[in-house]
Structure formats: C-alpha cells, structure tokens
Design a protein around this motif. Structure first.
Motif, mmCIF file in Angstrom:
data_model
loop_
_atom_site.group_PDB
_atom_site.id
_atom_site.type_symbol
_atom_site.label_atom_id
_atom_site.label_comp_id
_atom_site.label_asym_id
_atom_site.label_seq_id
_atom_site.Cartn_x
_atom_site.Cartn_y
_atom_site.Cartn_z
ATOM 1 N N PRO A 1 0.702 -1.156 -0.076
ATOM 2 C CA PRO A 1 -0.125 0.177 -0.012
ATOM 3 C C PRO A 1 0.920 1.255 0.054
ATOM 4 C CG PRO A 1 -0.868 -1.776 1.588
ATOM 5 C CD PRO A 1 0.458 -2.308 1.038
ATOM 6 N N ASP A 2 1.931 1.428 0.620
ATOM 7 C CA ASP A 2 2.767 2.182 0.574
ATOM 8 C C ASP A 2 3.310 2.718 -0.550
ATOM 9 O OD1 ASP A 2 2.053 2.943 3.244
ATOM 10 O OD2 ASP A 2 3.946 1.885 3.968
ATOM 11 N N THR A 3 3.673 1.683 -1.265
ATOM 12 C CA THR A 3 4.500 1.597 -2.737
ATOM 13 C C THR A 3 3.526 2.333 -3.691
ATOM 14 O OG1 THR A 3 5.947 -0.346 -2.217
ATOM 15 C CG2 THR A 3 5.657 0.378 -4.377
ATOM 16 N N LEU A 4 2.068 1.816 -3.681
ATOM 17 C CA LEU A 4 1.396 2.403 -4.569
ATOM 18 C C LEU A 4 0.985 3.788 -3.896
ATOM 19 C CD1 LEU A 4 -1.143 -0.865 -4.429
ATOM 20 C CD2 LEU A 4 0.619 -0.047 -6.283
ATOM 21 N N ARG A 5 0.713 3.953 -2.901
ATOM 22 C CA ARG A 5 0.456 5.353 -2.430
ATOM 23 C C ARG A 5 1.552 6.501 -2.813
ATOM 24 N NH1 ARG A 5 -0.336 4.254 2.683
ATOM 25 N NH2 ARG A 5 -2.516 3.419 2.435
ATOM 26 N N TYR A 6 2.696 6.183 -2.493
ATOM 27 C CA TYR A 6 3.792 7.234 -2.878
ATOM 28 C C TYR A 6 4.856 6.996 -4.010
ATOM 29 C CZ TYR A 6 2.774 7.590 2.294
ATOM 30 O OH TYR A 6 1.961 7.863 3.484
ATOM 31 N N VAL A 7 4.683 5.786 -4.379
ATOM 32 C CA VAL A 7 5.661 5.607 -5.672
ATOM 33 C C VAL A 7 4.984 6.028 -6.957
ATOM 34 C CG1 VAL A 7 7.542 4.083 -6.774
ATOM 35 C CG2 VAL A 7 7.377 4.198 -4.334
ATOM 36 N N ALA A 8 3.931 5.070 -6.960
ATOM 37 C CA ALA A 8 2.982 5.383 -8.251
ATOM 38 C C ALA A 8 2.560 6.672 -8.575
ATOM 39 C CB ALA A 8 1.769 4.318 -7.888
ATOM 40 N N PRO A 9 2.367 7.550 -7.716
ATOM 41 C CA PRO A 9 1.904 8.925 -8.199
ATOM 42 C C PRO A 9 3.225 9.774 -8.677
ATOM 43 C CG PRO A 9 0.923 8.378 -6.005
ATOM 44 C CD PRO A 9 1.644 7.321 -6.289
ATOM 45 N N LEU A 10 4.220 9.216 -7.934
ATOM 46 C CA LEU A 10 5.577 9.873 -8.676
ATOM 47 C C LEU A 10 5.736 9.320 -9.846
ATOM 48 C CD1 LEU A 10 8.037 11.472 -8.382
ATOM 49 C CD2 LEU A 10 9.295 9.481 -7.281
ATOM 50 N N VAL A 11 5.591 8.260 -10.208
ATOM 51 C CA VAL A 11 5.500 7.710 -11.604
ATOM 52 C C VAL A 11 4.709 8.415 -12.456
ATOM 53 C CG1 VAL A 11 5.341 5.565 -13.304
ATOM 54 C CG2 VAL A 11 6.510 5.333 -10.858
ATOM 55 N N ILE A 12 3.538 8.571 -11.968
ATOM 56 C CA ILE A 12 2.709 9.424 -12.940
ATOM 57 C C ILE A 12 2.886 10.909 -13.356
ATOM 58 C CG2 ILE A 12 0.118 9.948 -13.086
ATOM 59 C CD1 ILE A 12 -0.598 7.447 -11.622
ATOM 60 N N ALA A 13 3.381 11.533 -12.222
ATOM 61 C CA ALA A 13 3.965 13.132 -12.373
ATOM 62 C C ALA A 13 4.811 13.042 -13.077
ATOM 63 C CB ALA A 13 4.282 13.408 -10.921
ATOM 64 N N LEU A 14 6.088 12.016 -12.973
ATOM 65 C CA LEU A 14 7.230 12.327 -13.739
ATOM 66 C C LEU A 14 6.735 11.941 -15.444
ATOM 67 C CD1 LEU A 14 10.470 12.591 -13.806
ATOM 68 C CD2 LEU A 14 10.678 10.196 -13.213
ATOM 69 N N ALA A 15 6.075 10.951 -15.494
ATOM 70 C CA ALA A 15 5.788 10.919 -16.947
ATOM 71 C C ALA A 15 4.958 12.000 -17.602
ATOM 72 C CB ALA A 15 5.048 9.376 -17.190
ATOM 73 N N GLY A 16 3.893 12.352 -16.746
ATOM 74 C CA GLY A 16 3.066 13.460 -17.266
ATOM 75 C C GLY A 16 3.942 14.737 -17.492
ATOM 76 N N ALA A 17 5.056 15.036 -16.696
ATOM 77 C CA ALA A 17 5.763 16.331 -16.645
ATOM 78 C C ALA A 17 6.631 15.961 -18.004
ATOM 79 C CB ALA A 17 6.760 16.272 -15.636
ATOM 80 N N MET A 18 7.271 15.060 -18.203
ATOM 81 C CA MET A 18 7.818 14.717 -19.650
ATOM 82 C C MET A 18 7.162 14.805 -20.806
ATOM 83 S SD MET A 18 11.086 14.048 -18.493
ATOM 84 C CE MET A 18 10.687 15.084 -17.097
ATOM 85 N N LEU A 19 5.744 14.359 -20.513
ATOM 86 C CA LEU A 19 4.944 14.350 -21.739
ATOM 87 C C LEU A 19 4.296 15.893 -21.953
ATOM 88 C CD1 LEU A 19 2.995 10.967 -21.578
ATOM 89 C CD2 LEU A 19 4.937 11.566 -23.202
ATOM 90 N N LEU A 20 3.839 16.521 -21.125
ATOM 91 C CA LEU A 20 2.993 17.619 -21.244
ATOM 92 C C LEU A 20 3.892 19.007 -21.162
ATOM 93 C CD1 LEU A 20 0.123 16.479 -18.914
ATOM 94 C CD2 LEU A 20 0.551 16.578 -21.407
ATOM 95 N N SER A 21 5.144 18.814 -20.740
ATOM 96 C CA SER A 21 5.848 20.212 -20.381
ATOM 97 C C SER A 21 6.430 20.796 -21.858
ATOM 98 C CB SER A 21 7.054 19.986 -19.446
ATOM 99 O OG SER A 21 8.088 18.961 -19.940
ATOM 100 N N GLY A 22 6.417 20.248 -23.007
ATOM 101 C CA GLY A 22 6.893 20.851 -23.902
ATOM 102 C C GLY A 22 8.352 20.747 -24.228
ATOM 103 N N LYS A 23 9.015 21.963 -24.311
ATOM 104 C CA LYS A 23 10.498 21.985 -24.466
ATOM 105 C C LYS A 23 11.229 22.046 -23.401
ATOM 106 C CE LYS A 23 10.312 24.035 -29.286
ATOM 107 N NZ LYS A 23 10.503 25.418 -30.008
ATOM 108 N N VAL A 24 10.752 22.207 -22.181
ATOM 109 C CA VAL A 24 11.256 22.382 -21.045
ATOM 110 C C VAL A 24 12.331 21.334 -20.700
ATOM 111 C CG1 VAL A 24 11.057 22.895 -18.287
ATOM 112 C CG2 VAL A 24 9.720 24.096 -20.197
ATOM 113 N N PHE A 25 11.583 19.935 -20.690
ATOM 114 C CA PHE A 25 12.426 18.754 -20.469
ATOM 115 C C PHE A 25 12.817 18.182 -21.616
ATOM 116 C CE2 PHE A 25 9.795 19.345 -16.413
ATOM 117 C CZ PHE A 25 10.857 19.487 -15.653
#
Length: 980
Positions: A689-713
């Motif tokens: 549960p801790d892994t899903l609660r804390y690590v999974a959102p980080l995966v979603i945030a990181l992937a989303g930032a790479m995809l949505l941030s345009g040229k920044v990253f």
C-alpha cells in the motif's frame, strides 16, 4: 628651573604662533585664488601708503613667490567678476595688516634678523617682570599687595607702550613691536589676577574670575588693534580663566554664561578679522568646557538648564557666525555633532528630565532651522535624530504622555523637516535617508521602551503610530515619483521602502502572530501594482523581492509545531484552512514575481519558493496518505497549463520523490543485499500500500511532466522516462513479491526458484510482446531488448550464480525433466538466441558470444537434470556417487556430439568449436578423474571405449570440417564482388 620652564613655554608659544600665522596666510591665499584679481583691486593695492611698504622695497625686486603677488596676464579677455561670499567681505588683498607680502621661504637672515628678535624681546620683557617680582620677594622688599600692584602696573605699562607703538607706527615701521608689547602686557595682567586670587588669596574667587574675564575682553578688543597675539592670548586666557580663578565650587549657570560670551566673542572676532580658525578653536575650547561641566557631578535643574542652553548656543547659534569657508563648514558640522552628543549625555545624566529633553529638542530645532541655510549642517541633524531614537529607547520608566509628546516633537524636527525639504525640491541624500530611517527607528525605540516584541505582541497605539508615520515617507515618494520614462532615484525608492516597512510594522503590531504572513500579502498587491511597469529597474526588483522574502520569513518564524509537522509529513490531523491560507499568503508575492521577473536565475528562485509554499498550503489540507497524489495532480496541472516553469515542476517532483523516499530506500537496500547473496524476502520490502500510495503517483507525475511540459524537459526526456520506467518496475516487482510471499529462509528454499522463474518469464513475455506489437513509439524495439536483457541478467545473477540449485538449497520439483529447471534454463536459452537474432545481424563477430552462452546453459541444464535423477527436488543432497560422475562425462560427450551435429547441419562454426571444447573437457575428465578409481577390466574397458569414441569423434569431425570449409568458401566467394 623656573627660568628654563618659562623659556621653553615662550619658545613653544612663539613657534605655535608662527605656525598659526602661516596657516592663516595660506588659507587666505587659497581663498584668494578663487576670486578674480580685477583691475580695480590692483589699482587699490597700488595706492597703499608708501610709508607702510618702504622698509621692504628692496624685497619687491625679487620675483614674488605667491601666486597673488604678480599681476594677471594682460592678454585675453578679462574674466567676469565673481560675487564674493558674505563671510569674506573683509578680504581685500593677500597682504598682512602691515602691508607686507607673504614670503613662503625663510632664510637665516629672515629668521634671526627679522622674526625672532622682536618676539624674543617681548618674551624677555615678560620674563624680566617675572624675575623682578621674584627678586623683590627674595629680598623681602615687597609684600604681597605691592607685588600684585606692581604686576598690574607693569602689565598696564606694557599695554600703554603697545598703544604708543601703534600711534607712532610710521617711525617704528614694524607692527610686531606693538604685538609683542601687547602680548607681554596681557600675559602680565593674567598672571597678576591669578596671583591675587589663587596664589595669595588677596581677593575672592569671584573677583579674580571677573578680573580674568575682563582681561579676556580687553584681549579680544585689542586683537582688532594689535592683531593675532592678542587674539591668541584672549583665546587661551579666556578659557583658562575659570580654572585659574581658584573656585572649588563653581556656579554652573554663571560659568556657562561666561563661557558662552567668551566663545561668542572669539567667534565673532575671528570672523571680523578673517581668522576663521580662531572661531573654530574657540568652539573646540567651549565644547571641551561643556564636557568638563557634564562630568563635574550631579546637576540640579538650574545647572541642567544652564549647561543645556550653553550647548545649544555652542552647537548651533555660534557656528552660524563662522561664514561659509572651509573652517565655517567644519565648525558647524563638528560643533553641532559634538554638542548633540553632549546634550544626549546631559539628558542621561539628568535622569531624562524634561529640562534636558527641552534643551535637546531646542538644539535639534536650531540645527533643523540652520540646515535650511547651510545644507551641510543636515548631517548633524541626522546624528541628532539617531541619538534621539536611542535616548527614547533607553529612557527608564517614562510617563506615556511625556514619551508620546517628546516622540511627536522628534517627528516634527527630524521627519517633517526633511519632508519639507523634499516638498521644496531642496532635499539632499541625507534628508531622504533621515526621512526613510528615522520613523522606523522611532517605532523600534518605542517597542524596546515598552517591551513590545514585533510579530509576537500586539499594541494598537503603536500600530496606529506606525501607520501614521508611514504617511511621511509615502508623501515624499509620491511628491518625487518620476514619470514612466524615467528611472526611480534612490531617494524616492528608499522612502517608498520605508513606507512599506512602517505599514508592515503597523500591521504586525495590530494582528496576531499567526496572521503575520497575511500582512505581507496585503502589502504585496499595491507594491507590485505600483511597480508593475518598472520591474526591470534594480530598485523596483529589490523592493518586490524584499516584500516576498519578508512574507517567507514571517511564515517561518510564526509557524506552529503542527504546521511544521504537516509540512514534513509527520502530521495526520484534520485540514486546517487558516494554516493553508497563511502559506498561500506567503506564496502570493512569489507568484506575482513569476509574472514580472525576467532574469533567469531570480525567476528560478521565485519558482522554487512558489513550489515549496504551494506544497505547504496543500500539506495543511491533505493528510500524509494523500499528499503524493495531490503533488502528482499539481505537477500534471502545471505541466499542462504552465509547462514553461521548469524549476517549479522540478521542485514539485523532488518533493514527490521525498515522499516516496522511504519505500524506495527500503526496496533499494533489500536489492543491494540481494545482489550480495542475501535472499530478497518479503519482510525486507516496503508494504505494497505504501508503494502504491507514494511511488505510483511519482511515476505518474514524472511521466506526465515529460509528456506535457513541451520543450522544458526536452533534453532530459529520455532520462525522465528511464527513471519512470525503473519506478514502474519497482512497483510491479513489489506487487509480484506479494504473490509468493516468501517471508523466511525455509520458504525461500521451497519457492525461491519458482518465484525467480516466474519473474523471469514475465520479463521475457514483456520483451516478446513489446517486440511483436505494432510500432507505437520510436524506442519500442530498444525497450523490448531491455526487458530481455533484464530477464537474462536476473537469471544470471540470482539463479545461475547466487542461488543455483547445484550448490544452493533450492527446490526444483519432483518430476525428472518436467521441473523448474527446464523453464528457467529454457527461457534463458530462448532469450539468448532471440537477442542473437536481434543484435547480431551482419556482425558475425558477436555471434560466438551468444552461441557460447547458449551452449553453456544447455550443458548446465543437462547436468542439473542428471543431478535431479540422483538427488530429487533438492540437488545438493545426497553426495555425488561414482556412477553419477561417470554419467556426467558420458552426458557431456553426448551433448558435445549434439553440438557438433547442430553446427554441421546449421553450418555454424561456433557450435562446432563449442562441441570440441566440451568434448575435450569430457575426455580429460574421464582420463584423469573417472579412470583413476577403476581397476582391472573396468579400467581396460573404459580406456577401450574412450579410444573408440575419440577415433569416431575425430573421423566425424574431420568429415564435417571438410564440408563446412567448402560451404564457408562458397559463402566467401558469394560475398566477395568480382574485381573490376
């Protein structure tokens, strides 16, 4: 002994006088250089009486050394005359009173022929009088009254002789004669009054003091007639008279009055005679006496009033009579500053009496009024303002009414007057500084006085006072605010900053400490609106950043333990909306900075603090179990709408990583221990549960930032996806470990190979599935190969090396062949051959590596299955028997034959070489190891069989080699193009 002492004193006085005269003449010459030597003045100089210049006509033949001694060149147009200053109205020509030109060089004849004899004669007359009186005393001819009377008579006679020398100046021809006689006469009169009052006690101290004062007045008057020596003696004698009078209990009011008159008289005399140094020296002596009066002991009201009034006169009124020259400027600033310090000491020594305060304010008023005429005097006013704030802070137990009254008076003198200068357009930098700093200092002094801690304590009256004082610098800034096309000067910028500081102090004194960040938020809006079009100017940026950082500081110093715990993730309480509002208030100025800041590095700093404070606002509302998800949502939102804020997104991702740090750290430590040989048990992993609660959102945030941030990253996109992929693997692996739930070593021995084989199969299926799927993204094949390599690496490290069933306790299953060894080795062999097809291509030099790996795995699988026949599910028990050992050799030979056959059929040389290596190894084992334990016919049979096998293998291998070489030659001919 007395003679030597007197002679030394006389020589020192003569030397000092000569130095003073030289200095005075030098000043006169320098001031004269600033003026134009007009023809009218030249004509007036030529009409001087010849009798006054006659004795020095021989010297006129020499070229003058002074620049003023020679006329100006006649060529060129005459410069326009310059308006003379009022203080120099007595200046005519750079001549002495006697009309002698100033010569800057002195030779032997000048010193010993003209200068010293006359002054030596005057000193000799004074010494003669002294020895005459002494001789008469030693001979008993004269009593005290006669001695003193003769002293007065002798002094008066010398003054009369000086008058005669002045009246018959045409015959004497040297003004120093009368000066020497006058100086000797005044010195004799001073000595006579001293002897009569202090030494012999013939008259009382009051009468002696009056006599000394009278001699001082005579000396001042005679200085207009006889020149410098009389003025010097008046200066020294006038200020020495109170000490020479012999009174042990002086009357301070009378003494202060006398000193004020002496100082004033000498100051006026110096100005009238164009000797400003005389006034400066008089002020120095007067201030010295002021210090002596302050340390004389306790002061009553009359003494306080007398000393305070005296210091006001010395510090403000008399310096105003010194003109506008260099000495005048020095005298006014030094006198005002020192007098301010002394009155401040008087206020403290008098117990902060109202009389002393009145004198201090009177001096401040005088300095402020005189500063309107002499701008350089305003520096002394700034000193008075600073000291007044210090005195108000140090005032012990004042009545609130009187404290407020005196504080209000200081505001009128030290803040309203600079505002008036600003309004009139006559402000100097010191006025802006005083107007900006004094109101703040006054509020700080008031807080110190009444024990009010800003931020932590509340005081309505002080809050109103701070708000009212903020109007003064605000009005000054508004009056001098430049148009849009002009830059902001430092003065208005400082006044505006002062207004904001005072407004902030007022707000902090009015609200509770928890509301402190709200004050900065309220002030941030007008500050940024006012400076919105000037954000590129340094002063505007400094003010905006100051507002933002002050809000951050106030948030830090007022945050309760509950907020800090929630920020650090340790709190688990209900949402606190007011706390979230505090963090949002501190965030507001940084959010405004993001819209106006243009420089790269400051903009990144603003993004960093915006992210941290925004996270803090969320932390006040969400419990720890939801924070990682809230951070992921914030990252996705900012990446979608404000993807250009790279630092903000990075900061939020870092905060998310901090929340995921604990499960990531637990998994990493367990992984490192597993690489070192310890089993990867379920207890070593973070809870799912801790892994899903804390690590999974980080995966979603990181992937989303790479995809949505345009040229920044764009530069770090591959790295970001790689990290996200690794985090996904960690989450999936943690969930996978829950399936087998291996919690101890016994269960690890039972299910370890099963778990590893299953994980290996999942990785292999992922590789094959991704490779077989339609092309969805550019790196799809690379990803498939990565899964395959991961599966092989997992098998090689954990199953083949660390926990191989051949030497580790691992259950492989009960059935021969149909056990876990087959899928475990089979998957590894299949992935090896698949990767060979993916990676080798035309690079034939890599093919032997993959083929060799496959042959090694096949051989190990066969040996493991043979061991399973003899040992059962756990291969390490029982020990190996000779029959099994011999079968190993036979099995190895059989496998080698298989490799040879496959290599011959598939025309792959690497398999043929592998078979040969395996065959030689098996034969060596049989010859050196297996046959060593046989006896008799068994040994003969083994060697016979070995010989037959070797002959057969050699014959078969030779035939296959001939065929393979022919095929290889044909392939080479096909690959080699014909020569042109």
């Amino acid at each position: 002994m007395e003679f030597l002492l007197l002679l030394t004193i006389a020589g020192a006085v003569a030397w000092l006088w000569n130095r003073i005269v030289t200095l005075e003449r030098r000043v006169v010459e320098l001031e004269g250089l600033a003026r134009v030597y007009t023809p009218e003045r030249q004509a007036a100089a030529e009409k001087r009486p010849e009798s006054r210049r006659a004795p020095f006509e021989a010297e006129e033949a020499a070229p003058p050394l002074s620049p003023l001694a020679s006329p100006l060149p006649k060529s060129g147009p005459a410069p326009e005359p310059v308006q003379a200053e009022p203080a120099d109205e007595h200046f005519e020509e750079p001549f002495e009173e006697g009309g002698h030109r100033w010569r800057t060089t002195l030779d032997f004849e000048e010193i010993f022929g003209r200068l010293l004899p006359i002054w030596g004669g005057g000193i000799a007359l004074a010494i003669a009088g002294f020895f005459l009186v002494r001789w008469s005393i030693e001979m008993g001819l004269l009593n005290e009254y006669v001695r003193v009377g003769l002293g007065f008579l002798f002094g008066s006679a010398l003054l009369a002789a000086a008058e005669l020398a002045y009246r018959f100046e045409n015959r004497i021809g040297d003004e120093r004669v009368r000066q020497a006689l006058a100086g000797a006469g005044l010195a004799t009169l001073y000595a006579s009054f001293y002897l009569a009052g202090t030494y012999y006690g013939l008259i009382g101290p009051a009468l002696a003091f009056a006599g000394l004062a009278g001699v001082t007045a005579i000396a001042v008057l005679l200085s207009f007639r006889f020149g410098l020596p009389s003025a010097v003696l008046g200066l020294v004698g006038g200020f020495a008279a109170p000490a020479l009078a012999g009174s042990t209990d002086p009357d301070l009011p009378l003494l202060a009055t006398y000193l004020a008159l002496v100082t004033g008289g000498l100051t006026v005399t110096g100005q009238r005679q164009s000797r400003p140094w005389l006034g400066l020296a008089a002020l120095a002596f007067g201030l010295g006496w002021g210090a002596l009066m302050l340390v004389s002991g306790p002061l009553d009201d009359a003494s306080v009033l007398a000393v305070g009034g005296y210091l006001v006169v010395i510090g403000a009124l008399l310096p105003s009579m010194m003109g506008v020259g260099l000495f005048g400027q020095i005298g006014r600033i030094a006198a005002a500053g020192l007098a301010t310090l002394q009155i401040a000491a008087l206020v403290d020594q008098s117990g902060y009496s109202l009389l002393a305060w009145g004198c201090y304010l009177l001096l401040g008023a005088a300095i402020a009024v005189l500063g309107m005429k002499w701008e350089r005097l305003r520096e002394a006013g700034a000193m008075a303002a600073a000291l007044s704030a210090c005195l108000l802070a140090a005032w012990p137990d004042p009545a609130h009414t009187w404290f407020a009254a005196i504080a209000a008076a200081t505001v009128l003198l030290f803040a309203a007057i600079p505002l008036l200068h600003v309004w009139q357009g006559k402000a100097r930098p010191v006025d802006w500084e005083q107007l900006a700093l004094f109101p703040i200092a006054l509020i700080v002094a008031s807080c110190i006085q009444f024990g009010v801690e800003v931020v932590y304590d509340q005081d309505g009256l002080l809050a109103l006072a701070a708000a009212a004082l903020a109007l003064l610098p605000a009005l000054a800034a508004w009056n001098a605010w430049p148009p849009r096309d002009e830059h902001i000067a430092q003065g208005p910028a400082g006044a505006l900053a002062s207004a904001f500081v005072l407004s902030m102090l007022g707000g902090l004194l009015a609200v509770l400490q928890t509301g402190a960040p709200l004050v900065t938020a309220v002030l941030a809006v007008p500050a940024f609106l006012l400076l919105r079009e000037r954000s590129a100017e340094p002063v505007a940026r400094i003010l905006q950043w100051a507002v933002a950082l002050s809000g951050l500081t106030l948030l830090a110093v007022t945050s309760p333990y509950q907020e800090i715990s929630s920020f650090l993730g340790a709190g688990d309480v209900a949402p606190v909306w007011f706390s979230s509002l505090r963090w949002l208030a501190a965030l507001l100025p940084f959010g405004l900075l993001l819209n106006v800041e243009t420089d790269k590095h400051p903009r990144r700093v603003a993004q960093f603090f915006s992210a941290v404070l925004g996270y803090g606002a969320m932390a006040m509302l969400f419990s720890g179990e939801w924070m990682a998800l809230a951070i992921a949502a914030a990252v996705l939102g900012f990446a979608w709408r404000m993807g250009h804020f790279g630092t903000l997104l990075t900061t939020l991702l870092f905060i998310g990583a901090c929340w995921a740090a604990e499960p990531l750290l637990m998994w990493s430590v367990a992984g490192v221990e597993a690489l070192l040989g310890d089993p990867f048990l379920l207890a070593d992993l973070p809870p799912l549960p801790d892994t899903l609660r804390y690590v999974a959102p980080l995966v979603i945030a990181l992937a989303g930032a790479m995809l949505l941030s345009g040229k920044v990253f764009a530069t770090y996109r591959k790295t970001g996806f790689a990290i996200a992929f690794a985090l996904v693997a960690m989450v999936v692996h943690t969930a996978f470990k829950e399936v087998f739930a291996i919690g101890d070593l016994a269960r690890f021995a039972e299910l370890g190979l099963s778990e590893r084989t299953a994980w290996q199969a999942l990785l292999a299926l992922a590789a094959i599935g991704i490779a077989a799927a339609p092309q969805l993204f550019a790196q799809q094949v690379t990803l498939a190969r990565g899964f395959a390599v991961a599966a092989l690496a997992h098998f090689g490290i954990f199953t083949l090396l660390l926990h191989n069933p051949l030497w580790a306790e691992q259950a492989v299953g009960d059935w021969p062949i149909a056990n876990l060894l087959l899928p475990s080795y089979g998957i590894a062999i299949g992935l090896t051959l698949w990767l060979r097809g993916q990676l080798v291509g035309n690079q034939l030099n890599l093919r032997p590596i993959f083929d060799g790996t496959a042959m090694v795995l096949i051989a190990l699988l066969a040996l493991s299955e043979l061991r399973h026949v003899f040992a059962g599910t756990v291969l390490i028990d029982p020990p190996v028997v000779p029959q099994e050992d011999l079968l190993r050799s036979i099995l190895a030979i059989a496998i080698a034959l298989g490799f040879l056959g496959w290599g011959a059929w598939a025309k792959q040389r690497s398999w043929r070489i592998g078979s040969l290596v395996l065959m030689l190894g098996a034969v060596s084992k049989v010859f050196f190891l297996d046959a060593d334990g046989l006896e008799g016919l068994a040994r003969i049979a083994s060697f016979f069989a070995l010989g037959i096998c070797l002959i057969g293998i050699g014959w078969f291998y030779t035939r296959q080699l001939i065929v393979a070489e022919g095929a290889d030659a044909g392939d080479q001919a096909v690959r080699t193009p014909p020569a042109a």
